[in-house]
Design an enzyme around this catalytic site. Structure first.
Site, short mmCIF file in Angstrom:
data_model
loop_
_atom_site.label_atom_id
_atom_site.label_comp_id
_atom_site.label_asym_id
_atom_site.label_seq_id
_atom_site.Cartn_x
_atom_site.Cartn_y
_atom_site.Cartn_z
N HIS A 282 0.81 -1.22 0.00
CA HIS A 282 0.00 0.00 0.00
C HIS A 282 0.84 1.27 0.00
O HIS A 282 0.54 2.22 0.74
CB HIS A 282 -0.91 0.02 1.24
CG HIS A 282 -1.89 -1.10 1.31
ND1 HIS A 282 -2.55 -1.46 2.47
CD2 HIS A 282 -2.35 -1.94 0.35
CE1 HIS A 282 -3.35 -2.47 2.24
NE2 HIS A 282 -3.25 -2.79 0.96
N PRO A 283 1.87 1.41 -0.82
CA PRO A 283 2.65 2.66 -0.81
C PRO A 283 1.83 3.83 -1.35
O PRO A 283 1.13 3.69 -2.35
CB PRO A 283 3.84 2.34 -1.72
CG PRO A 283 3.33 1.29 -2.65
CD PRO A 283 2.40 0.45 -1.83
#
Length: 610
Positions: A533-534
């Site tokens: 989930h960057p």
């Protein structure tokens, strides 16, 4: 043999059928024009949606450029249970982080693996299909910090616009919707989700069909982007049918090397296609939708980024902006839990002819599920309501797969050291087990994306600086302690659920007393991994916000006709999985670009409920 490995072998019998279904329909564009109204760089979760929406205006010509292919020939994209097997394929960028100082101690060179989609649909084509929007307080806080138009009231209609809820519990909720492109389903299969919810209820939490109602706090059934037993990516759900439009061209295997910026204006892009460099011009806008890694990399290669860093790289500075700063990501840790039941998915109850036939003939059964069956959202102080106006601190996933067994392959792509991998994947087939995954929702640690060279083919330096802030480990510890309490509830005890130091993975920290604070801190630092989930590397903010790269209209500051539409614009990380928010961002951006309001219907639906 591990369950997913077994499925990998058995699913071979139906590969021909899956391949045929995946490759039918419209195909990418072979010959591209010299000029388009809109050029979108990146055909992933956001880019595929944006191209679909912009091309609804038939007078506008739209080009979508994707560095990868269609993914139609990757047999493991469509069956939900084989999702983890797509990692390290040609549809994955195969990134590694820089060596971490406070985490990844169990990884080779202390580098974490970072799967990112290199395929139409992007990460929605390789992820685990979890559908979570985040907390209402996440978006309200964005608005309070200067992102006008991004409050929960503003963004919820765009979530609803996309959604096509498949189950009655969701259809009957004002916080869900039907008729959109994106299928959202309940995908539980084993019965473990009921045990999970009942355990949470015993602890005083709400057990609910959805965590997308008025209050996110509590335990809920998992929602997933699955349609009819197949992955529902933004490629399959949005883009594929839109590719029939004459005003939409889709160029695959097309790597954008640079945004052409002349006199403070984005004029087009330079593309590497079929081994040749091609220049394509944009009459109206260039939109970057490459995600939290590729978008900042391309901006910096094009001269938009931190002045000092660009000068060190020998790149002419077009705009001095904090591109690549503010990198945030969710971390999770695997807690293997023994049980005396046969409920978890295993080689025996998945890898048999009846299960295979059920999927092949009806697209139902275990293979039609993701294996992630429940979720919970918690505060680190144990509060059971969200009246404090803050988003949750901890998320928990319930994974119903008997993983981490000998020959299991589904998690071996995490870059573990050999000796660590051998411990993690050495559990016997009996007794069975499932996995609880505590997730750090709002890390205080911040990382960066930086260039390693001007060469487009050199991957950027990804440094999330995991667990750099000591509060992050403390929050992890509180999440683990909560799960220990969950396992002490009557529903969990009824299935013999226990954390047992006979489980091989817990030998990683054998120098500490089992389940002591020091033991769990050691464990977190050894094997905590990305939740994929960057976000935040092209942060959104007011015009006078020195930390912002784009304004609330997603326009790059100081460069005309250049926008960013992907997860990199998120101001702070949402409380949950980020694929649904990335799709929402694309829906909202399409209205901004087109100058339209297409969500009045859903504004009316939620009026008086938030």
């Amino acid at each position: 043999m591990g369950v997913l490995t077994y499925v990998l072998v058995l699913v071979f019998a139906v590969l021909t059928a899956l391949l045929f279904m995946g490759s039918s329909g419209p195909q990418p564009t072979k010959y591209l024009n010299d000029t388009y109204d809109y050029i979108i760089v990146g055909g992933g979760s956001a880019g595929a949606v944006l191209a679909t929406r912009l091309s609804e205006d038939r007078e506008s010509s739209v080009l979508l450029l994707e560095a990868g292919g269609t993914g139609d020939s990757n047999w493991f994209i469509n069956p939900p249970l084989t999702g983890a097997l797509i990692q390290k394929s040609s549809e994955d960028w195969n990134y590694l982080t820089e060596p971490q100082q406070h985490a990844a101690f169990g990884m080779k060179e202390q580098r974490g693996s970072w799967p990112r989609g290199k395929v139409l649909g992007g990460c929605s084509s390789i992820n685990m299909m979890v559908y979570i929007r985040g907390s209402r307080h996440d978006y309200d806080n964005w608005a309070k910090e200067g992102c006008e138009g991004w409050s929960y009231k503003d963004v919820l209609p765009y979530f609803l616009k996309s959604e096509d809820a498949q189950t009655d519990e969701l259809k009957n909720s004002v916080f869900h919707s039907t008729g959109g492109e994106l299928s959202v389903s309940h995908i539980g299969h084993t019965g473990l989700s009921e045990v999970f919810l009942n355990g949470g209820h015993e602890l005083g939490f709400k057990a609910q069909d959805t965590c997308h109602g008025p209050d996110q706090i509590g335990f809920c059934k998992m929602e997933a982007t699955v349609r009819g037993g197949r992955r529902a990516s933004t490629y399959s759900e949005f883009l594929k049918s839109a590719m029939n439009r004459k005003n939409l061209h889709v160029g695959v295997n097309s790597l954008v090397a640079k945004v052409l910026i002349e006199n403070g204006r984005a004029e087009g892009v330079e593309v590497i296609r079929d081994g040749k460099s091609v220049t394509i011009r944009a009459r109206k806008e260039v939109v970057l939708s490459g995600g939290a890694v590729n978008t900042p990399q391309l901006l910096m290669l094009s001269g938009v980024g931190p002045r000092g860093h660009l000068q060190d790289m020998g790149i002419d500075v077009k705009a001095d902006l904090p591109v690549g700063d503010n990198l945030q990501d969710h971390l999770m840790v695997f807690l293997q839990v023994l049980t005396n039941t046969t409920m978890p998915l295993s080689a025996e109850n998945v890898g048999n002819v009846w299960t295979m036939a059920d999927y092949f003939l009806h697209k139902k059964g275990a293979i039609a599920t993701t294996g992630i069956e429940g979720s919970a959202f918690l505060f680190n102080d144990g509060s059971i309501t969200s009246d404090n106006g803050n988003p949750p601190d901890i998320q928990v996933h319930l994974e119903s797969v008997h993983a981490f067994t000998k020959n299991e392959k589904s998690f071996e792509n995490m870059n573990f050291k050999e000796e660590v991998r051998d411990l993690l994947f050495s559990s016997p087939a009996r007794p069975s087990s499932f996995v609880l995954l505590p997730i750090l929702l709002h890390p205080k640690s911040r990382g960066t994306i930086r260039l390693k060279s001007k060469d487009l083919n050199h991957y950027p330096a990804i440094d999330p600086q995991y667990l750099q802030h000591s509060d992050d480990i403390d929050t992890f510890l509180k999440g683990i302690r909560f799960l220990e309490g969950l396992l002490d509830t009557k529903p969990m005890k009824a299935i013999g659920a226990t954390l047992n130091n006979s489980i091989p993975m817990y030998s990683l920290c054998k120098d500490y007393k089992f389940r002591s604070d020091d033991f769990w801190k050691c464990f977190v630092q050894q094997i905590s991994v990305t939740v994929y989930h960057p976000i935040g590397t092209c942060r959104m903010g007011r015009a006078d916000d020195s930390t912002a790269v784009v304004d609330p209209q997603l326009r790059v500051k100081g460069i005309k006709h250049l926008r960013v539409v992907d997860a990199s614009i998120m101001r702070n990380i949402p409380s949950g999985n980020t694929n649904a928010p990335a799709i929402m961002i694309a829906e909202k951006a399409a209205d901004m670009i087109r100058g339209k309001d297409t969500v009045e219907k859903w504004k009316e639906q939620i009026r008086g409920h938030i």
